[in-house]
Write an enzyme that holds these catalytic residues in place. Sequence first.
Site, PDB file in Angstrom:
ATOM      1  CE  LYS A 154      -3.799  -2.346  -0.020  1.00  0.00           C
ATOM      2  NZ  LYS A 154      -3.234  -3.698  -0.057  1.00  0.00           N
ATOM      3  CD  GLU A 238      -4.335   6.480   3.410  1.00  0.00           C
ATOM      4  OE1 GLU A 238      -3.815   6.330   2.291  1.00  0.00           O
ATOM      5  OE2 GLU A 238      -5.521   6.177   3.641  1.00  0.00           O
ATOM      6  CG  HIS A 273     -12.633  -0.624   7.805  1.00  0.00           C
ATOM      7  ND1 HIS A 273     -12.935   0.720   7.699  1.00  0.00           N
ATOM      8  CD2 HIS A 273     -12.250  -0.818   9.101  1.00  0.00           C
ATOM      9  CE1 HIS A 273     -12.729   1.309   8.860  1.00  0.00           C
ATOM     10  NE2 HIS A 273     -12.323   0.397   9.728  1.00  0.00           N
ATOM     11  CE  LYS A 275     -15.199  -4.607  -2.498  1.00  0.00           C
ATOM     12  NZ  LYS A 275     -14.733  -4.783  -3.893  1.00  0.00           N
TER      13      LYS A 275
END
Length: 303
Positions: A154, A238, A273, A275
């Site tokens: 990532k 983040e 987190h 779907k």
Amino acid sequence: MLLWVRGQRYALGLLAIKRVWRSSRSVHVAPQTVEYKPIKKVMVANRGEIAIRVFRACTELGIRTVAVYSEQDTGQMHRQKADEAYLIGKGLPPVAAYLHIPDIIKVAKENGVDAIHPGYGFLSERSDFAQACVDAGVRFIGPTPDVVHKMGDKVQARSIAISAGVPVVPGTDAPISSLQEAQEFSNSYGFPIIFKAAYGGGGRGMRVVREYEELEENYQRAYSEALAAFGNGALFVEKFIEKPRHIEVQILGDKYGNVIHLYERDCSIQRRHQKVVEIAPATQLDPHLRDRLTADSVNLARQ
């Protein structure tokens, strides 16, 4: 804005064409020789509806299909829908069986498989599996091992996105190695922030921190979750976006660098987190924003 790009995962892809260019001193354009090697047999290293969907597409294209199944999945539908079916991971639990790369490669080589489709989940984002296919002389239907590796990391994926001019959420440039680095990031950008596993996905190793007092506990929990799930506890940080829309753009590319997008899907309905529902096309998405998202996705894939 969060931009999630999943490239080339569901497409069967374009059949490989090897181009051999002949040099010539003549002023005329040299003739081009094209060697065309069609795919005649495809294995799906997966189970359930994704395997069945790929089998159906292959059947429509006149391509023979191969299923693999665990001991517990002997009666599953995907086994019945394929032209051939073979047991993998004997003695292993179901998930471990579908992750057993040596067995999958062995079945492919012994039964004349030309290409392997990973489906989604399981081995679909494992660069070592893509490389094992290449090493065995079997085409991996999806990105190259190098691309799978880069987008699976990532932090490296963030760096590639920045190089491609794609906007990203503020975050650390490398995995953090201490709680102090997370504290410094929060001092610069404020709360909330989110810890994310640097070498994994699927919602694991992710912890939202909304105030300073929660920082140490969530750092330790995120590290432990990432280590247990991916064998590597490395984290990056983040700025956390409150109530974002999670829009994914579907990408199709070939080995010559040609890339197109297949528009978007809204994956904002999530649990932990992950779907739950995907909606395509995304509703009430501004046309100009859609154009920006799809253009950025293509640029990232080309990069």
